[in-house]
Design an enzyme around this catalytic site. Structure first.
Site, PDB file in Angstrom:
ATOM      1  N   SER A   1       0.833  -1.217   0.000  1.00 48.55           N
ATOM      2  CA  SER A   1       0.000   0.000   0.000  1.00 48.55           C
ATOM      3  C   SER A   1       0.863   1.262   0.000  1.00 48.55           C
ATOM      4  O   SER A   1       0.537   2.239  -0.689  1.00 48.55           O
ATOM      5  CB  SER A   1      -0.981  -0.002   1.178  1.00 48.55           C
ATOM      6  OG  SER A   1      -0.341  -0.288   2.389  1.00 48.55           O
TER       7      SER A   1
ATOM      8  N   ARG B   1       3.294  -4.965  16.574  1.00 47.07           N
ATOM      9  CA  ARG B   1       1.893  -4.534  16.473  1.00 47.07           C
ATOM     10  C   ARG B   1       0.978  -5.649  16.971  1.00 47.07           C
ATOM     11  O   ARG B   1      -0.087  -5.399  17.524  1.00 47.07           O
ATOM     12  CB  ARG B   1       1.548  -4.156  15.015  1.00 47.07           C
ATOM     13  CG  ARG B   1       2.407  -3.011  14.488  1.00 47.07           C
ATOM     14  CD  ARG B   1       2.215  -2.794  12.992  1.00 47.07           C
ATOM     15  NE  ARG B   1       2.595  -3.959  12.212  1.00 47.07           N
ATOM     16  CZ  ARG B   1       2.437  -4.076  10.906  1.00 47.07           C
ATOM     17  NH1 ARG B   1       1.889  -3.092  10.209  1.00 47.07           N
ATOM     18  NH2 ARG B   1       2.821  -5.160  10.266  1.00 47.07           N
TER      19      ARG B   1
ATOM     20  N   ASP C   1      -1.999  -8.697  11.516  1.00 48.35           N
ATOM     21  CA  ASP C   1      -3.354  -9.144  11.185  1.00 48.35           C
ATOM     22  C   ASP C   1      -3.800 -10.366  11.981  1.00 48.35           C
ATOM     23  O   ASP C   1      -4.983 -10.704  11.990  1.00 48.35           O
ATOM     24  CB  ASP C   1      -3.435  -9.448   9.682  1.00 48.35           C
ATOM     25  CG  ASP C   1      -3.113  -8.212   8.856  1.00 48.35           C
ATOM     26  OD1 ASP C   1      -3.678  -7.153   9.159  1.00 48.35           O
ATOM     27  OD2 ASP C   1      -2.292  -8.308   7.925  1.00 48.35           O
TER      28      ASP C   1
ATOM     29  N   HIS D   1       6.017 -12.805   7.115  1.00 45.40           N
ATOM     30  CA  HIS D   1       6.208 -11.409   6.716  1.00 45.40           C
ATOM     31  C   HIS D   1       7.364 -11.325   5.724  1.00 45.40           C
ATOM     32  O   HIS D   1       8.318 -12.100   5.816  1.00 45.40           O
ATOM     33  CB  HIS D   1       6.508 -10.511   7.927  1.00 45.40           C
ATOM     34  CG  HIS D   1       6.236  -9.078   7.639  1.00 45.40           C
ATOM     35  ND1 HIS D   1       7.170  -8.239   7.084  1.00 45.40           N
ATOM     36  CD2 HIS D   1       5.110  -8.333   7.799  1.00 45.40           C
ATOM     37  CE1 HIS D   1       6.628  -7.043   6.921  1.00 45.40           C
ATOM     38  NE2 HIS D   1       5.385  -7.064   7.347  1.00 45.40           N
TER      39      HIS D   1
ATOM     40  N   HIS E   1      -1.762  -9.013   1.877  1.00 42.89           N
ATOM     41  CA  HIS E   1      -1.503  -7.733   2.565  1.00 42.89           C
ATOM     42  C   HIS E   1      -2.651  -7.513   3.560  1.00 42.89           C
ATOM     43  O   HIS E   1      -2.918  -8.367   4.409  1.00 42.89           O
ATOM     44  CB  HIS E   1      -1.344  -6.636   1.502  1.00 42.89           C
ATOM     45  CG  HIS E   1      -0.814  -5.323   1.990  1.00 42.89           C
ATOM     46  ND1 HIS E   1      -0.177  -5.159   3.196  1.00 42.89           N
ATOM     47  CD2 HIS E   1      -0.841  -4.066   1.417  1.00 42.89           C
ATOM     48  CE1 HIS E   1       0.175  -3.875   3.350  1.00 42.89           C
ATOM     49  NE2 HIS E   1      -0.228  -3.201   2.282  1.00 42.89           N
TER      50      HIS E   1
HETATM   51  N1  HAX Z   1       1.496 -19.939   5.478  1.00 41.78           N
HETATM   52  C1  HAX Z   1       1.879 -20.798   4.510  1.00 41.78           C
HETATM   53  N2  HAX Z   1       2.912 -20.584   3.681  1.00 41.78           N
HETATM   54  C2  HAX Z   1       3.608 -19.458   3.861  1.00 41.78           C
HETATM   55  C3  HAX Z   1       3.308 -18.526   4.868  1.00 41.78           C
HETATM   56  C4  HAX Z   1       2.184 -18.787   5.680  1.00 41.78           C
HETATM   57  N3  HAX Z   1       1.768 -17.937   6.624  1.00 41.78           N
HETATM   58  N4  HAX Z   1       4.183 -17.508   4.811  1.00 41.78           N
HETATM   59  C5  HAX Z   1       5.023 -17.779   3.783  1.00 41.78           C
HETATM   60  N5  HAX Z   1       4.669 -18.952   3.203  1.00 41.78           N
HETATM   61  C6  HAX Z   1       5.269 -19.591   2.036  1.00 41.78           C
HETATM   62  C7  HAX Z   1       5.195 -18.663   0.833  1.00 41.78           C
HETATM   63  O1  HAX Z   1       3.898 -18.741   0.227  1.00 41.78           O
HETATM   64  C8  HAX Z   1       6.320 -19.191  -0.022  1.00 41.78           C
HETATM   65  O2  HAX Z   1       5.872 -20.380  -0.636  1.00 41.78           O
HETATM   66  P1  HAX Z   1       6.339 -20.774  -2.151  1.00 41.78           P
HETATM   67  O3  HAX Z   1       7.835 -20.847  -2.091  1.00 41.78           O
HETATM   68  O4  HAX Z   1       5.658 -22.067  -2.383  1.00 41.78           O
HETATM   69  O5  HAX Z   1       5.868 -19.676  -3.039  1.00 41.78           O
HETATM   70  C9  HAX Z   1       7.369 -19.579   1.016  1.00 41.78           C
HETATM   71  O6  HAX Z   1       6.653 -19.786   2.254  1.00 41.78           O
HETATM   72  C10 HAX Z   1       8.434 -18.535   1.261  1.00 41.78           C
HETATM   73  O7  HAX Z   1       7.793 -17.313   1.562  1.00 41.78           O
HETATM   74  P2  HAX Z   1       8.514 -16.212   2.463  1.00 41.78           P
HETATM   75  O8  HAX Z   1       9.739 -15.776   1.743  1.00 41.78           O
HETATM   76  O9  HAX Z   1       8.639 -16.692   3.861  1.00 41.78           O
HETATM   77  O10 HAX Z   1       7.410 -15.067   2.503  1.00 41.78           O
HETATM   78  P3  HAX Z   1       7.107 -13.953   1.406  1.00 41.78           P
HETATM   79  O11 HAX Z   1       7.995 -12.798   1.708  1.00 41.78           O
HETATM   80  O12 HAX Z   1       7.101 -14.499   0.028  1.00 41.78           O
HETATM   81  O13 HAX Z   1       5.602 -13.586   1.761  1.00 41.78           O
HETATM   82  C11 HAX Z   1       3.775 -13.054   3.164  1.00 41.78           C
HETATM   83  C12 HAX Z   1       5.279 -12.846   2.905  1.00 41.78           C
HETATM   84  C13 HAX Z   1       3.334 -12.126   4.263  1.00 41.78           C
HETATM   85  C14 HAX Z   1       3.007 -12.695   1.893  1.00 41.78           C
HETATM   86  C15 HAX Z   1       3.553 -14.532   3.545  1.00 41.78           C
HETATM   87  O14 HAX Z   1       4.219 -14.794   4.749  1.00 41.78           O
HETATM   88  C16 HAX Z   1       2.078 -14.895   3.666  1.00 41.78           C
HETATM   89  O15 HAX Z   1       1.464 -15.232   2.651  1.00 41.78           O
HETATM   90  N6  HAX Z   1       1.496 -14.846   4.909  1.00 41.78           N
HETATM   91  C17 HAX Z   1       0.096 -15.121   5.105  1.00 41.78           C
HETATM   92  C18 HAX Z   1      -0.752 -13.921   4.687  1.00 41.78           C
HETATM   93  C19 HAX Z   1      -0.564 -12.774   5.648  1.00 41.78           C
HETATM   94  O16 HAX Z   1      -0.663 -12.911   6.855  1.00 41.78           O
HETATM   95  N7  HAX Z   1      -0.357 -11.556   5.101  1.00 41.78           N
HETATM   96  C20 HAX Z   1      -0.229 -10.327   5.921  1.00 41.78           C
HETATM   97  C21 HAX Z   1       1.212  -9.855   6.031  1.00 41.78           C
HETATM   98  C22 HAX Z   1       1.351  -8.573   6.831  1.00 41.78           C
HETATM   99  C23 HAX Z   1       0.693  -7.447   6.117  1.00 41.78           C
HETATM  100  O17 HAX Z   1       1.049  -6.992   5.062  1.00 41.78           O
HETATM  101  N8  HAX Z   1      -0.399  -7.006   6.648  1.00 41.78           N
HETATM  102  O18 HAX Z   1      -1.206  -6.164   6.008  1.00 41.78           O
END
Ligand code: HAX
Length: 439
Positions: free
Chosen positions: A241, A327, A373, A318, A271
């Site tokens: 964002s 947070r 979140d 994250h 996000h």
């Molecule tokens: N559950 C399952 N798998 C997860 C995971 C989770 N909570 N977090 C990461 N992974 C997976 C990724 O999907 C990725 O898988 P692939 O290699 O198969 O694509 C792998 O682990 C490596 O990811 P990473 O490097 O640890 O994490 P990223 O930086 O790619 O992604 C995210 C960060 C926040 C998007 C990710 O941790 C996620 O999807 N979390 C769940 C959704 C979430 O809570 N989002 C909110 C984040 C905070 C925010 O922005 N708030 O607004």
């Protein structure tokens, strides 16, 4: 599948596999000052932005102008008798770089109250949408409808010196922030409360007035809103964002255009929409288990099932943080004070005990700890704000404070249009083959 779709799948899906292999084999190759791996991995860790309002440390979490969240809960001004910071105070801090006095924050409250009248056509636009339109879609639509009021767009049209851009931008930013709670509350009441709207109370501070217009006139809920709207406001410049605001703003789009774009990013489940997804995920688990507080073993099973289905565990992980999000901790602290026996809150705490080792055990999730979140929805449910599809709108109202303060800095600093270089897979292959000694 139609033939174009078929053709696309035939081309693009193997290309994805091929690209992953290229990254595996040649991820360390330098592209400018970066490796191929870091370009592929969403530019994480690359320094590519200058953002004044806050700075994120992977181990410690966010600092706003140098202050951590626990420090800000102490130092920022509070309403008389209040215990949580006023969001007006963090806006002042992000914009000016100094801790405000109560009077500074109170002046912002009054300033926003004076600017808070929402033009009627914005409500008409919302009323034209089907009631079941997702609240985030309603929110971005309303922000776009507010854009008719842009002082910057008018000033640009009239011919403004680039040194003065920040001035009409400031007017737009203040007007928009002032109006967001009314718009957001209107969306809530039209969607879930039979279109029965509540007039603003200009005597209340920004957060309490939002709570009031939502229909939650409860002093503890007011406190929660002040905390919530403070801690969700900013997370340095690279999150979707904030980065979107900066990117769109770099084309000199006015603050309404920038913020609507940012909110479309916040509405993504990786996000801000994760706050909605967390509550849906917990409720799904509860339903499957027949209600009540699930045991640690049951939660562990449900997490494993989620992972096995190729889904994410929402609220965990994250892109930058590598520890429990402060947070999350601030919200946990609030819950320990006001609702320690709430069942849903206790489920959130139990998931926190169980999830990290399982996520860590996958060997690929870089951060197994909860983010902001993971906790927020349970606090809202406690007060009866149960409509989880609405939660990201509340996040968005808060996020306006940080990204709009940053946008003002962007224009004051005269930052240029953003235009990173992109390359094709074919370009990469040629580069790799040129760098690989033939044998
Ligand atoms: N559950 C399952 N798998 C997860 C995971 C989770 N909570 N977090 C990461 N992974 C997976 C990724 O999907 C990725 O898988 P692939 O290699 O198969 O694509 C792998 O682990 C490596 O990811 P990473 O490097 O640890 O994490 P990223 O930086 O790619 O992604 C995210 C960060 C926040 C998007 C990710 O941790 C996620 O999807 N979390 C769940 C959704 C979430 O809570 N989002 C909110 C984040 C905070 C925010 O922005 N708030 O607004």
């Amino acid at each position: 599948m139609d033939s174009l779709k078929n053709k696309f799948a035939e081309k693009a899906l193997p290309a994805g596999t091929e690209l992953k292999q290229l990254i595996k084999d040649h991820g360390n190759m330098q592209l400018g000052s970066y490796t191929l791996e870091s370009v592929y991995a969403g530019m994480k860790g690359m320094i590519g932005l200058i953002t004044e309002t806050s700075l994120l440390d992977a181990e410690e979490g966010i600092r706003f102008r140098g202050y951590s969240i626990p420090e800000l809960r102490q130092l920022l001004p509070k309403v008389p008798g209040g215990t949580e910071p006023m969001p007006e105070g963090i806006f002042y801090l992000m914009l000016i770089g100094e801790i405000p006095t109560y009077e500074d924050a109170h002046n912002i409250s009054n300033n926003w109250a004076r600017r808070s009248i929402v033009p009627k056509h914005v409500f008409d636009v919302l009323d034209a949408l089907p009631k079941n339109t997702h609240p985030m879609t309603q929110f971005t639509t309303a922000i776009m409808a507010l854009q008719t009021e842009s002082v910057f767009a008018q000033a640009y049209r009239n011919g403004i010196n680039k040194k003065d851009y920040w001035d009409p931008m400031y007017e737009d930013v203040m007007n928009m922030i002032a109006r967001l709670p009314r718009v957001a509350a209107y969306i809530y009441r039209r969607t879930y409360k039979n279109n029965e709207h509540i007039e603003p109370d200009p005597k209340l501070d920004w957060a309490a007035n939002y709570a009031h217009m939502l229909g939650f006139d409860n002093l503890i809920f007011y406190k929660l809103m002040r905390l919530y709207l403070t801690i969700h406001s900013d997370h340095e410049g690279g999150n979707v964002s904030a980065h979107t605001t900066h990117l769109v703003g770099s084309a000199l789009s006015d603050p309404y255009l920038c913020f609507a774009a940012a909110m479309n990013g916040l509405a993504g489940p990786l996000h801000g929409l994760a706050n909605q997804e967390v509550i849906r995920w917990v409720q799904h688990m509860r339903e499957e288990l027949g209600g009540g507080l699930p045991s640690k073993e049951q939660i562990a099973e449900f997490i494993k099932k989620t992972l096995a289905a190729g889904q994410v565990v929402p609220g965990y992980g994250h892109a930058v943080l590598r520890k429990t999000d402060p947070r999350f901790t601030a919200q946990q602290d609030f819950a320990k004070t006001y609702m320690p026996n709430d069942e849903l809150v206790n489920i959130v705490w139990r998931v926190y005990e169980v999830a990290p080792p399982i996520l860590e055990g996958t060997g690929k999730i870089k951060n197994p700890w909860p983010n902001v979140d993971a906790h927020s929805g349970a606090l809202l449910v406690h007060f009866g704000l149960t409509e989880s599809d609405y939660y990201t709108v509340m996040f968005g109202v808060s996020r306006a404070l940080g990204v709009m303060a940053s946008l003002l800095w962007d224009r004051a600093l005269g930052l240029p249009i953003e235009r990173p270089k992109s390359v094709t897979i074919d370009w990469l292959k040629k580069k790799i083959s040129a760098a690989t000694p033939s044998n």
